[in-house]
Design a protein around this motif. Structure first.
Motif, PDB file in Angstrom:
ATOM      1  N   TRP A   1      -0.216   5.015  -5.468  1.00 14.95           N
ATOM      2  CA  TRP A   1       0.234   3.781  -4.836  1.00 14.95           C
ATOM      3  C   TRP A   1      -0.868   2.732  -4.750  1.00 14.95           C
ATOM      4  CZ3 TRP A   1      -1.868   2.225  -0.141  1.00 14.95           C
ATOM      5  CH2 TRP A   1      -2.625   3.175   0.529  1.00 14.95           C
ATOM      6  N   ARG A   2      -2.124   3.160  -4.941  1.00 13.96           N
ATOM      7  CA  ARG A   2      -3.247   2.222  -4.936  1.00 13.96           C
ATOM      8  C   ARG A   2      -3.584   1.715  -6.335  1.00 13.96           C
ATOM      9  NH1 ARG A   2      -6.993   5.897  -1.160  1.00 13.96           N
ATOM     10  NH2 ARG A   2      -5.995   5.427   0.821  1.00 13.96           N
ATOM     11  N   GLY A   3      -2.870   2.207  -7.348  1.00 16.12           N
ATOM     12  CA  GLY A   3      -3.160   1.831  -8.722  1.00 16.12           C
ATOM     13  C   GLY A   3      -4.276   2.643  -9.345  1.00 16.12           C
ATOM     14  N   GLN A   4      -4.652   3.740  -8.688  1.00 20.42           N
ATOM     15  CA  GLN A   4      -5.705   4.615  -9.202  1.00 20.42           C
ATOM     16  C   GLN A   4      -5.097   5.655 -10.144  1.00 20.42           C
ATOM     17  OE1 GLN A   4      -9.002   4.089  -8.352  1.00 20.42           O
ATOM     18  NE2 GLN A   4      -8.124   2.262  -7.432  1.00 20.42           N
ATOM     19  N   LYS A   5      -5.872   6.029 -11.174  1.00 20.95           N
ATOM     20  CA  LYS A   5      -5.405   7.022 -12.139  1.00 20.95           C
ATOM     21  C   LYS A   5      -5.158   8.362 -11.454  1.00 20.95           C
ATOM     22  CE  LYS A   5      -8.886   5.967 -15.006  1.00 20.95           C
ATOM     23  NZ  LYS A   5      -9.818   6.180 -16.107  1.00 20.95           N
ATOM     24  N   GLN A   6      -4.043   8.981 -11.804  1.00 23.04           N
ATOM     25  CA  GLN A   6      -3.739  10.327 -11.306  1.00 23.04           C
ATOM     26  C   GLN A   6      -4.485  11.335 -12.172  1.00 23.04           C
ATOM     27  OE1 GLN A   6      -1.429  11.747  -9.059  1.00 23.04           O
ATOM     28  NE2 GLN A   6      -0.567   9.879  -8.225  1.00 23.04           N
ATOM     29  N   ARG A   7      -5.092  12.291 -11.551  1.00 19.65           N
ATOM     30  CA  ARG A   7      -5.770  13.346 -12.295  1.00 19.65           C
ATOM     31  C   ARG A   7      -4.735  14.151 -13.068  1.00 19.65           C
ATOM     32  NH1 ARG A   7      -9.555  17.965 -10.022  1.00 19.65           N
ATOM     33  NH2 ARG A   7     -10.786  18.179 -11.905  1.00 19.65           N
ATOM     34  N   ARG A   8      -5.014  14.429 -14.320  1.00 20.72           N
ATOM     35  CA  ARG A   8      -4.114  15.169 -15.210  1.00 20.72           C
ATOM     36  C   ARG A   8      -2.784  14.442 -15.424  1.00 20.72           C
ATOM     37  NH1 ARG A   8      -6.157  19.586 -12.100  1.00 20.72           N
ATOM     38  NH2 ARG A   8      -7.671  20.752 -13.304  1.00 20.72           N
ATOM     39  N   GLY A   9      -2.803  13.150 -15.299  1.00 22.46           N
ATOM     40  CA  GLY A   9      -1.598  12.355 -15.534  1.00 22.46           C
ATOM     41  C   GLY A   9      -1.337  12.180 -17.020  1.00 22.46           C
ATOM     42  N   VAL A  10      -0.129  11.757 -17.328  1.00 29.40           N
ATOM     43  CA  VAL A  10       0.251  11.577 -18.733  1.00 29.40           C
ATOM     44  C   VAL A  10      -0.424  10.342 -19.313  1.00 29.40           C
ATOM     45  CG1 VAL A  10       2.347  10.216 -18.337  1.00 29.40           C
ATOM     46  CG2 VAL A  10       2.214  11.707 -20.304  1.00 29.40           C
ATOM     47  N   LYS A  11      -0.776  10.443 -20.582  1.00 31.21           N
ATOM     48  CA  LYS A  11      -1.362   9.322 -21.310  1.00 31.21           C
ATOM     49  C   LYS A  11      -0.370   8.886 -22.382  1.00 31.21           C
ATOM     50  CE  LYS A  11      -6.173  10.676 -20.680  1.00 31.21           C
ATOM     51  NZ  LYS A  11      -6.342   9.799 -19.567  1.00 31.21           N
ATOM     52  N   LEU A  12      -0.331   7.596 -22.632  1.00 32.84           N
ATOM     53  CA  LEU A  12       0.544   7.032 -23.651  1.00 32.84           C
ATOM     54  C   LEU A  12      -0.309   6.574 -24.825  1.00 32.84           C
ATOM     55  CD1 LEU A  12       3.383   6.119 -24.520  1.00 32.84           C
ATOM     56  CD2 LEU A  12       2.902   3.938 -23.387  1.00 32.84           C
ATOM     57  N   TRP A  13      -0.008   7.112 -26.007  1.00 30.60           N
ATOM     58  CA  TRP A  13      -0.748   6.783 -27.220  1.00 30.60           C
ATOM     59  C   TRP A  13       0.015   5.717 -28.001  1.00 30.60           C
ATOM     60  CZ3 TRP A  13      -5.352   9.186 -28.740  1.00 30.60           C
ATOM     61  CH2 TRP A  13      -5.770  10.240 -27.918  1.00 30.60           C
ATOM     62  N   PRO A  14      -0.594   4.549 -28.229  1.00 30.51           N
ATOM     63  CA  PRO A  14       0.083   3.509 -29.019  1.00 30.51           C
ATOM     64  C   PRO A  14       0.007   3.833 -30.516  1.00 30.51           C
ATOM     65  CG  PRO A  14      -2.074   2.737 -28.335  1.00 30.51           C
ATOM     66  CD  PRO A  14      -1.883   4.099 -27.706  1.00 30.51           C
ATOM     67  N   ILE A  15       1.097   3.590 -31.204  1.00 28.53           N
ATOM     68  CA  ILE A  15       1.187   3.801 -32.643  1.00 28.53           C
ATOM     69  C   ILE A  15       1.414   2.443 -33.306  1.00 28.53           C
ATOM     70  CG2 ILE A  15       2.468   4.936 -34.514  1.00 28.53           C
ATOM     71  CD1 ILE A  15       1.038   6.907 -32.643  1.00 28.53           C
ATOM     72  N   GLY A  16       0.545   2.093 -34.221  1.00 23.11           N
ATOM     73  CA  GLY A  16       0.696   0.838 -34.974  1.00 23.11           C
ATOM     74  C   GLY A  16       1.762   1.029 -36.036  1.00 23.11           C
TER      75      GLY A  16
END
Length: 170
Positions: A118-133
């Motif tokens: 809720w503070r905008g801080q990264k969650q530990r072990r959170g999901v990452k989104l990989w951009p594809i060109g």
């Protein structure tokens, strides 16, 4: 393993890679069911995908070849379901990806954190989104499909594949 989410199914494509980026479409599987259903619920295609991912594919030599990485497209209206699945299976090389249609963008970009508190801080072990060109990837695929002889860059495709596979590829 590349996975696309549709309204009523998941479509998975297994690719094998060799020297010089020579590649072959090894298998295609369709898992019917509502992708909005969590993996733990009956009828969820995610449970079938997990079983499929964990089943090694037999190499021509007879040796089992495991799926080393899975990329699942987050486009469409099942983004949160893909995030949940990728988050739960990131230890097994499952990644959430999103196509970015911009000229000159690299095929795979730097991932961004999607799970914030809720503070905008990264969650530990959170999901990452990989951009594809996607523009770059499509150009690369079209170029590789023009290679007429097996060797570096060649794409092996069976003539027995259904027509819709070729439609989706091109």
């Amino acid at each position: 393993l590349g996975v696309d989410t549709q309204g009523d199914r998941l479509e998975a494509y297994v690719w094998a890679w060799g020297r010089g980026l020579e590649r072959q479409l090894v298998d295609r599987a369709i898992f019917y069911g509502d992708p909005a259903l969590p993996e733990s619920e009956a009828g969820s295609p995610w449970a079938a995908l997990t079983e499929y991912r964990r089943t090694p594919i037999l190499h021509a030599s007879g040796r089992p070849a495991p799926v080393l990485a899975t990329m699942i497209d987050t486009g469409g209206h099942h983004t949160q379901a893909v995030y949940a699945y990728a988050r739960a299976h990131q230890h097994a090389g499952v990644h959430a990806v999103k196509g970015m249609s911009q000229a000159g963008k690299s095929v795979i970009g730097k991932p961004s954190d999607q799970d914030l508190d809720w503070r905008g801080q990264k969650q530990r072990r959170g999901v990452k989104l990989w951009p594809i060109g996607t523009d770059t990837a499509k150009s690369e695929i079209y170029g590789r499909l023009r290679i007429g002889e097996p060797g570096p860059g060649y794409v092996h495709l069976s003539k027995h594949l259904p027509a819709d596979v070729f439609d989706q590829l091109t």
